[in-house]
Write a protein that holds these residues in place. Structure first.
Motif, PDB file in Angstrom:
ATOM      1  N   GLU A  36      39.427  62.466  11.330  1.00  0.00           N
ATOM      2  CA  GLU A  36      39.369  62.162   9.799  1.00  0.00           C
ATOM      3  C   GLU A  36      38.035  61.576   9.316  1.00  0.00           C
ATOM      4  O   GLU A  36      37.730  61.420   8.247  1.00  0.00           O
ATOM      5  CB  GLU A  36      40.508  61.406   9.394  1.00  0.00           C
ATOM      6  N   GLN A  37      37.577  60.768  10.300  1.00  0.00           N
ATOM      7  CA  GLN A  37      36.432  59.730   9.948  1.00  0.00           C
ATOM      8  C   GLN A  37      35.087  60.480  10.278  1.00  0.00           C
ATOM      9  O   GLN A  37      34.114  59.947  10.303  1.00  0.00           O
ATOM     10  CB  GLN A  37      36.477  58.419  10.793  1.00  0.00           C
ATOM     11  N   ASN A  38      35.366  61.592  10.593  1.00  0.00           N
ATOM     12  CA  ASN A  38      34.231  62.490  11.073  1.00  0.00           C
ATOM     13  C   ASN A  38      33.250  61.912  12.140  1.00  0.00           C
ATOM     14  O   ASN A  38      31.779  61.908  12.209  1.00  0.00           O
ATOM     15  CB  ASN A  38      33.131  62.797   9.885  1.00  0.00           C
ATOM     16  N   LEU A  39      33.897  61.345  13.178  1.00  0.00           N
ATOM     17  CA  LEU A  39      33.296  60.743  14.561  1.00  0.00           C
ATOM     18  C   LEU A  39      32.868  61.554  15.452  1.00  0.00           C
ATOM     19  O   LEU A  39      33.587  62.776  15.275  1.00  0.00           O
ATOM     20  CB  LEU A  39      34.041  59.481  14.927  1.00  0.00           C
ATOM     21  N   SER A  40      31.951  61.335  16.350  1.00  0.00           N
ATOM     22  CA  SER A  40      31.714  62.275  17.207  1.00  0.00           C
ATOM     23  C   SER A  40      32.836  62.481  18.283  1.00  0.00           C
ATOM     24  O   SER A  40      33.504  61.059  18.457  1.00  0.00           O
ATOM     25  CB  SER A  40      30.298  61.692  18.232  1.00  0.00           C
ATOM     26  N   LEU A  41      33.265  63.366  18.670  1.00  0.00           N
ATOM     27  CA  LEU A  41      34.410  63.530  19.337  1.00  0.00           C
ATOM     28  C   LEU A  41      34.063  63.571  21.072  1.00  0.00           C
ATOM     29  O   LEU A  41      34.937  64.164  21.768  1.00  0.00           O
ATOM     30  CB  LEU A  41      35.238  64.904  18.923  1.00  0.00           C
ATOM     31  N   ASN A  42      33.260  62.914  21.316  1.00  0.00           N
ATOM     32  CA  ASN A  42      32.756  62.738  22.529  1.00  0.00           C
ATOM     33  C   ASN A  42      33.631  61.572  23.153  1.00  0.00           C
ATOM     34  O   ASN A  42      33.584  60.525  22.474  1.00  0.00           O
ATOM     35  CB  ASN A  42      31.304  62.253  22.786  1.00  0.00           C
ATOM     36  N   PRO A  43      34.612  61.753  24.000  1.00  0.00           N
ATOM     37  CA  PRO A  43      35.336  60.524  24.607  1.00  0.00           C
ATOM     38  C   PRO A  43      34.802  59.372  24.731  1.00  0.00           C
ATOM     39  O   PRO A  43      35.219  58.294  24.602  1.00  0.00           O
ATOM     40  CB  PRO A  43      35.882  61.185  25.801  1.00  0.00           C
ATOM     41  N   ALA A  44      33.704  59.454  25.436  1.00  0.00           N
ATOM     42  CA  ALA A  44      32.527  58.241  25.673  1.00  0.00           C
ATOM     43  C   ALA A  44      32.460  57.401  24.402  1.00  0.00           C
ATOM     44  O   ALA A  44      32.223  56.274  24.622  1.00  0.00           O
ATOM     45  CB  ALA A  44      31.619  58.586  26.436  1.00  0.00           C
ATOM     46  N   LYS A  45      32.232  58.038  23.498  1.00  0.00           N
ATOM     47  CA  LYS A  45      31.944  57.304  22.104  1.00  0.00           C
ATOM     48  C   LYS A  45      32.983  56.789  21.288  1.00  0.00           C
ATOM     49  O   LYS A  45      32.848  55.936  20.386  1.00  0.00           O
ATOM     50  CB  LYS A  45      30.961  58.312  21.247  1.00  0.00           C
ATOM     51  N   ILE A  46      34.388  57.167  21.623  1.00  0.00           N
ATOM     52  CA  ILE A  46      35.427  56.833  20.649  1.00  0.00           C
ATOM     53  C   ILE A  46      36.290  56.087  21.684  1.00  0.00           C
ATOM     54  O   ILE A  46      37.731  55.720  21.206  1.00  0.00           O
ATOM     55  CB  ILE A  46      36.124  58.063  20.011  1.00  0.00           C
ATOM     56  N   SER A  47      35.899  55.607  22.858  1.00  0.00           N
ATOM     57  CA  SER A  47      36.703  54.843  23.659  1.00  0.00           C
ATOM     58  C   SER A  47      36.149  53.538  24.000  1.00  0.00           C
ATOM     59  O   SER A  47      35.058  53.359  23.947  1.00  0.00           O
ATOM     60  CB  SER A  47      36.726  55.636  25.355  1.00  0.00           C
ATOM     61  N   GLY A  48      37.291  52.634  23.988  1.00  0.00           N
ATOM     62  CA  GLY A  48      36.809  51.217  24.208  1.00  0.00           C
ATOM     63  C   GLY A  48      36.334  50.867  25.577  1.00  0.00           C
ATOM     64  O   GLY A  48      36.355  51.396  26.462  1.00  0.00           O
ATOM     65  N   VAL A  49      36.423  49.558  25.856  1.00  0.00           N
ATOM     66  CA  VAL A  49      35.707  48.977  27.135  1.00  0.00           C
ATOM     67  C   VAL A  49      36.976  49.352  28.218  1.00  0.00           C
ATOM     68  O   VAL A  49      36.811  49.610  29.243  1.00  0.00           O
ATOM     69  CB  VAL A  49      35.902  47.576  27.307  1.00  0.00           C
ATOM     70  N   CYS A  50      38.363  49.555  27.548  1.00  0.00           N
ATOM     71  CA  CYS A  50      39.688  49.708  28.408  1.00  0.00           C
ATOM     72  C   CYS A  50      39.463  51.188  28.680  1.00  0.00           C
ATOM     73  O   CYS A  50      40.557  51.588  29.734  1.00  0.00           O
ATOM     74  CB  CYS A  50      40.841  49.271  27.665  1.00  0.00           C
ATOM     75  N   GLY A  51      38.944  52.009  28.242  1.00  0.00           N
ATOM     76  CA  GLY A  51      38.896  53.379  28.627  1.00  0.00           C
ATOM     77  C   GLY A  51      40.062  54.417  27.716  1.00  0.00           C
ATOM     78  O   GLY A  51      39.936  55.430  27.642  1.00  0.00           O
ATOM     79  N   ARG A  52      40.663  53.627  26.741  1.00  0.00           N
ATOM     80  CA  ARG A  52      41.595  54.246  25.891  1.00  0.00           C
ATOM     81  C   ARG A  52      40.781  54.308  24.486  1.00  0.00           C
ATOM     82  O   ARG A  52      39.561  53.675  24.335  1.00  0.00           O
ATOM     83  CB  ARG A  52      42.873  53.514  25.821  1.00  0.00           C
ATOM     84  N   LEU A  53      41.448  54.949  23.499  1.00  0.00           N
ATOM     85  CA  LEU A  53      40.700  54.997  22.309  1.00  0.00           C
ATOM     86  C   LEU A  53      40.671  53.788  21.281  1.00  0.00           C
ATOM     87  O   LEU A  53      41.575  53.037  21.616  1.00  0.00           O
ATOM     88  CB  LEU A  53      41.865  56.139  21.444  1.00  0.00           C
ATOM     89  N   MET A  54      39.417  53.561  20.904  1.00  0.00           N
ATOM     90  CA  MET A  54      39.311  52.321  20.268  1.00  0.00           C
ATOM     91  C   MET A  54      40.275  51.846  19.242  1.00  0.00           C
ATOM     92  O   MET A  54      40.435  52.529  18.277  1.00  0.00           O
ATOM     93  CB  MET A  54      37.930  52.342  19.666  1.00  0.00           C
ATOM     94  N   CYS A  55      40.780  50.737  19.341  1.00  0.00           N
ATOM     95  CA  CYS A  55      41.772  50.132  18.401  1.00  0.00           C
ATOM     96  C   CYS A  55      41.391  50.265  16.719  1.00  0.00           C
ATOM     97  O   CYS A  55      41.930  50.328  15.973  1.00  0.00           O
ATOM     98  CB  CYS A  55      42.188  48.966  18.587  1.00  0.00           C
ATOM     99  N   CYS A  56      39.939  50.025  16.630  1.00  0.00           N
ATOM    100  CA  CYS A  56      39.350  49.828  15.515  1.00  0.00           C
ATOM    101  C   CYS A  56      39.494  51.260  14.749  1.00  0.00           C
ATOM    102  O   CYS A  56      39.120  51.242  13.443  1.00  0.00           O
ATOM    103  CB  CYS A  56      38.098  49.327  15.360  1.00  0.00           C
ATOM    104  N   LEU A  57      39.839  52.270  15.145  1.00  0.00           N
ATOM    105  CA  LEU A  57      39.867  53.700  14.837  1.00  0.00           C
ATOM    106  C   LEU A  57      41.031  53.643  13.589  1.00  0.00           C
ATOM    107  O   LEU A  57      40.888  54.126  12.582  1.00  0.00           O
ATOM    108  CB  LEU A  57      40.132  54.954  15.816  1.00  0.00           C
ATOM    109  N   LYS A  58      41.996  52.487  14.034  1.00  0.00           N
ATOM    110  CA  LYS A  58      43.030  52.402  12.916  1.00  0.00           C
ATOM    111  C   LYS A  58      42.663  51.945  11.669  1.00  0.00           C
ATOM    112  O   LYS A  58      43.477  51.908  10.581  1.00  0.00           O
ATOM    113  CB  LYS A  58      44.097  51.764  13.575  1.00  0.00           C
ATOM    114  N   ASN A  59      41.700  50.901  11.729  1.00  0.00           N
ATOM    115  CA  ASN A  59      41.456  50.223  10.664  1.00  0.00           C
ATOM    116  C   ASN A  59      41.262  50.958   9.274  1.00  0.00           C
ATOM    117  O   ASN A  59      41.584  50.650   8.354  1.00  0.00           O
ATOM    118  CB  ASN A  59      40.157  49.340  11.052  1.00  0.00           C
ATOM    119  N   GLU A  60      40.291  51.874   9.344  1.00  0.00           N
ATOM    120  CA  GLU A  60      40.082  52.670   8.171  1.00  0.00           C
ATOM    121  C   GLU A  60      40.705  54.088   8.013  1.00  0.00           C
ATOM    122  O   GLU A  60      40.328  54.755   7.215  1.00  0.00           O
ATOM    123  CB  GLU A  60      38.744  52.870   8.037  1.00  0.00           C
TER     124      GLU A  60
END
Length: 315
Positions: free
Chosen positions: A184-208
């Motif tokens: 929805e946010q037109n972000l790169s779907l490269n797992p390395a770019k949308i994952s956080g330090v924990c290796g899971r999806l970044m929490c901030c994706l929820k913000n917007e």
């Protein structure tokens, strides 16, 4: 309405409601309360206020007392004892040859229990370890297996944004995050770019996510046919979600040109949700690299769902 105060037991931990009774409790102060784990020392993050009855889990436990200097000293001593307990537990884990990683140690305020938080790839038989630790500490021992998101919440770190991790600094509870939010946010779907330090999806994706979902619903999709306010028909080439602008390929005589319009200047069919996206995906050629990325994304989302709620806050 019910009068409450909000108390937190760890940095960025879950907030629990307690009955302040007639005590003069201020935000930022410390209190002694009774929880399912025993008597605890907590920080007041919400001052005395009234909330609707349905938002309170009854019966609401009362505050035992406002923390005294003696209580502060006990809490400080407990923090020191936790470091010693951590080192001892690590030694015992090595002794028993267990495949587990110790993350944190926590004493309850009344020293009635020592909690050890750890991560592991699977189930661990730590019965002998518990017996060994109980013989050393002479109190109740609890070993709690946590996920990698909880591990990161405890340890902390710096995100790719250059700021302290949300989960460690202010985020009380983990919100469900999905690949759809990144799309929805037109972000790169490269797992390395949308994952956080924990290796899971970044929490901030929820913000917007909610804002982008609304803005996207007001725009046509790339490849859609639209009619402009001056009567021209064309095909959508690109969209700018935040500016609500659309680039349209229109035919002008024998020539084609790309013009930019505001979304309000276009007529088009509202987006259909899932079915249309699937049909569009089927019409695209997928090379091996994209298949690999799709598989990684599905695996990432599956891990997100499997991990579930935080195991830290079970008061």
């Amino acid at each position: 309405m019910t009068t409450i105060i909000g108390v937190r037991f760890r940095t960025a931990g879950k907030i629990y409601y307690f009955d302040p009774k007639k005590l003069d409790i201020k935000r930022g102060g410390h209190v002694i309360v009774e929880t399912a784990r025993g008597v605890e020392y907590g920080t007041v993050v919400i001052g005395r206020k009234e909330v609707p009855d349905e938002k309170v889990v009854q019966p609401l436990k009362p505050v035992i007392r406002i923390a005294t200097k003696e209580d502060d000293a006990v809490e400080e001593r407990n923090r020191g004892k936790e470091k010693e307990a951590f080192a001892i537990c690590q030694e015992k884990i090595r002794k028993h040859g267990l495949e587990m990683k110790l993350i944190d140690t926590e004493y309850t305020f009344d020293n009635n229990k020592v909690l050890f938080y750890f991560t592991a790839d699977g189930r661990i038989d730590f019965r002998e370890l518990v017996k060994d630790l109980a013989s050393v500490f002479k109190t109740r021992i609890e070993l709690r297996q946590i996920g990698v998101r909880d591990e990161t919440k405890i340890i902390g770190g710096i995100g790719i944004c250059g700021r302290a991790l949300c989960c460690h600094s202010y985020l009380s509870e983990f919100a469900p995050v999905s690949i759809k939010m990144a799309k929805e946010q037109n972000l790169s779907l490269n797992p390395a770019k949308i994952s956080g330090v924990c290796g899971r999806l970044m929490c901030c994706l929820k913000n917007e996510a909610e804002t982008y979902e609304y803005l996207n619903s007001r725009l046509p999709g790339v490849g859609d046919t639209v009619t402009t306010d001056d009567g021209e028909k064309g095909e959508v080439q690109a969209v700018n979600v935040l500016r609500q602008q659309v680039k349209v390929l229109v035919t002008n005589g024998d020539e084609k040109e790309i013009r930019e319009y505001k979304a309000s200047q276009l007529k088009f069919r509202p987006k259909r949700k899932k079915g249309r996206d699937k049909d569009r995906d089927k019409g695209k050629d997928r090379d091996r690299e994209k298949d690999k990325v799709d598989a990684e994304l599905k695996k990432l989302e599956a891990m997100e769902k499997k991990e579930g709620k935080s195991k830290l806050d079970d008061n």
